[in-house]
Design a protein around this motif. Structure first.
Motif, short mmCIF file in Angstrom:
data_model
loop_
_atom_site.label_atom_id
_atom_site.label_comp_id
_atom_site.label_asym_id
_atom_site.label_seq_id
_atom_site.Cartn_x
_atom_site.Cartn_y
_atom_site.Cartn_z
N SER A 156 0.83 -1.21 0.00
CA SER A 156 0.00 0.00 0.00
C SER A 156 0.86 1.25 0.00
CB SER A 156 -0.94 0.01 1.21
OG SER A 156 -1.85 -1.06 1.14
N GLN A 157 1.92 1.26 0.83
CA GLN A 157 2.80 2.43 0.90
C GLN A 157 3.55 2.63 -0.41
OE1 GLN A 157 3.00 4.69 3.63
NE2 GLN A 157 3.89 5.79 1.88
N SER A 158 4.09 1.54 -0.96
CA SER A 158 4.82 1.64 -2.23
C SER A 158 3.91 2.12 -3.35
CB SER A 158 5.43 0.29 -2.60
OG SER A 158 6.53 -0.02 -1.77
N LEU A 159 2.71 1.57 -3.41
CA LEU A 159 1.76 1.97 -4.45
C LEU A 159 1.35 3.42 -4.29
CD1 LEU A 159 -0.46 -1.23 -4.52
CD2 LEU A 159 0.70 -0.25 -6.51
N SER A 160 1.12 3.85 -3.06
CA SER A 160 0.75 5.23 -2.79
C SER A 160 1.83 6.20 -3.27
CB SER A 160 0.50 5.42 -1.29
OG SER A 160 0.24 6.77 -0.99
N ASP A 161 3.08 5.91 -2.91
CA ASP A 161 4.20 6.78 -3.31
C ASP A 161 4.39 6.74 -4.83
OD1 ASP A 161 4.58 7.31 -0.64
OD2 ASP A 161 6.27 5.93 -0.41
N PHE A 162 4.28 5.56 -5.40
CA PHE A 162 4.48 5.36 -6.84
C PHE A 162 3.44 6.12 -7.66
CE2 PHE A 162 3.52 2.61 -10.61
CZ PHE A 162 4.71 2.78 -11.29
N LEU A 163 2.16 5.93 -7.32
CA LEU A 163 1.08 6.55 -8.08
C LEU A 163 1.08 8.07 -7.91
CD1 LEU A 163 -1.77 3.99 -7.30
CD2 LEU A 163 -0.59 4.31 -9.48
N THR A 164 1.31 8.53 -6.69
CA THR A 164 1.34 9.98 -6.46
C THR A 164 2.45 10.63 -7.27
OG1 THR A 164 0.45 9.73 -4.21
CG2 THR A 164 1.58 11.79 -4.72
N ALA A 165 3.63 10.01 -7.28
CA ALA A 165 4.77 10.56 -8.03
C ALA A 165 4.46 10.64 -9.52
CB ALA A 165 6.01 9.72 -7.79
N ILE A 166 3.80 9.61 -10.05
CA ILE A 166 3.44 9.60 -11.47
C ILE A 166 2.45 10.70 -11.81
CG2 ILE A 166 2.06 8.31 -13.16
CD1 ILE A 166 3.53 5.80 -12.33
N LEU A 167 1.41 10.83 -11.01
CA LEU A 167 0.36 11.80 -11.29
C LEU A 167 0.83 13.24 -11.09
CD1 LEU A 167 -2.63 9.89 -9.64
CD2 LEU A 167 -2.14 10.12 -12.08
N VAL A 168 1.63 13.48 -10.06
CA VAL A 168 2.16 14.82 -9.83
C VAL A 168 3.13 15.21 -10.94
CG1 VAL A 168 3.61 16.22 -8.31
CG2 VAL A 168 1.82 14.78 -7.33
N SER A 169 3.96 14.27 -11.39
CA SER A 169 4.90 14.55 -12.48
C SER A 169 4.17 14.93 -13.76
CB SER A 169 5.79 13.33 -12.73
OG SER A 169 6.62 13.07 -11.63
N GLU A 170 3.14 14.19 -14.08
CA GLU A 170 2.38 14.47 -15.30
C GLU A 170 1.73 15.85 -15.22
OE1 GLU A 170 -1.01 14.64 -18.02
OE2 GLU A 170 -1.23 14.40 -15.84
N GLU A 171 1.20 16.19 -14.07
CA GLU A 171 0.56 17.50 -13.90
C GLU A 171 1.59 18.63 -13.98
OE1 GLU A 171 -1.00 18.93 -9.97
OE2 GLU A 171 -2.91 18.83 -11.03
N THR A 172 2.74 18.44 -13.35
CA THR A 172 3.81 19.45 -13.38
C THR A 172 4.31 19.68 -14.81
OG1 THR A 172 4.52 18.81 -11.15
CG2 THR A 172 6.08 20.08 -12.48
N LEU A 173 4.52 18.60 -15.53
CA LEU A 173 4.98 18.70 -16.92
C LEU A 173 3.92 19.34 -17.81
CD1 LEU A 173 6.79 15.27 -17.17
CD2 LEU A 173 7.88 17.50 -17.48
N HIS A 174 2.66 19.00 -17.56
CA HIS A 174 1.56 19.60 -18.33
C HIS A 174 1.56 21.11 -18.15
CE1 HIS A 174 -2.44 20.03 -20.10
NE2 HIS A 174 -2.75 20.79 -19.06
#
Length: 215
Positions: free
Chosen positions: A41-59
């Motif tokens: 759960s912790q790994s997935l939480s960190d993994f997914l958040t990093a992906i979504l935040v990166s995409e938003e920042t790049l957008h």
């Protein structure tokens, strides 16, 4: 008769011992399962958040219409891609240890690609001397044409990674994952499907994971 009673007594003791052993093993298995579930759960939480935040920042950056990137944007991207690589590798290791996947279904390319992007951002964009150091730049970064093209390429990858995350865990957002039912995600093997989908995308897109950006 005495022998018979002794045998019955011995059998009863052995039965009780067996029941105790089975119960202790059951409790141990439960504790291990809870530990693995919490870790996933912790790994997935960190993994997914990093992906979504990166995409938003790049957008936000790509759509700003200029080549200047704020120090905090570059640093956030650097740390997030580092997290993506680290957590993907951890999830893949767990999946293989639990025999949930094999080398045909999943591989290391996604983690390697995230690390490659992380190194590019740290060394060639932010300009830190230590490989992988995400310490913020002292001033706004003005990207040259080559750097800007690489950032656009990273954005395309990021959009695909984000789409996979949103498809399998729609409750996850760049603002957090507190609404995600992690028990459901883990128990329904969504996390295993995530690994498979990221590996599929890596192969279909021709991603190498090595020196694609950091070169």
């Amino acid at each position: 008769m005495a022998i018979k009673r002794s045998l019955v007594a011995i059998c009863t003791v052995l039965l009780i011992i067996s029941i105790i052993i089975i119960f202790l093993q059951f409790k141990e298995n439960q504790s291990y399962e809870r530990y693995i579930s919490a870790k996933l759960s912790q790994s997935l939480s960190d993994f997914l958040t990093a992906i979504l935040v990166s995409e938003e920042t790049l957008h936000q950056y790509i759509n700003s219409g200029n080549k200047e990137m704020l120090p905090n944007q570059a640093t956030m991207l650097c740390y997030n891609f580092k997290t993506i690589g680290t957590e993907y590798e951890e999830l893949l290791h767990t999946a293989k240890s639990l025999k949930k996947v094999n080398g045909v279904q999943t591989d290391q390319i996604t983690a390697n690609a995230a690390q490659d992007i992380h190194f590019f951002l740290a060394r060639q964009l932010i300009g830190n001397g230590v490989l992988g150091d995400c310490t913020p730049a002292m001033s706004t970064l003005t990207l040259n044409d080559k750097q800007f093209e690489k950032i656009k390429g990273i954005y395309e990858i990021s959009k695909q990674w984000s789409a996979i995350a949103k498809n399998l865990v729609p409750e996850a957002t760049p603002n957090g994952v507190e609404n995600v039912n992690w028990d459901l995600v883990v128990n329904d093997k969504v996390w295993v499907q995530l690994l498979k989908d990221y590996s599929t995308y890596a192969h279909e897109s021709g991603m190498t994971g090595t020196n694609q950006f950091f070169n």
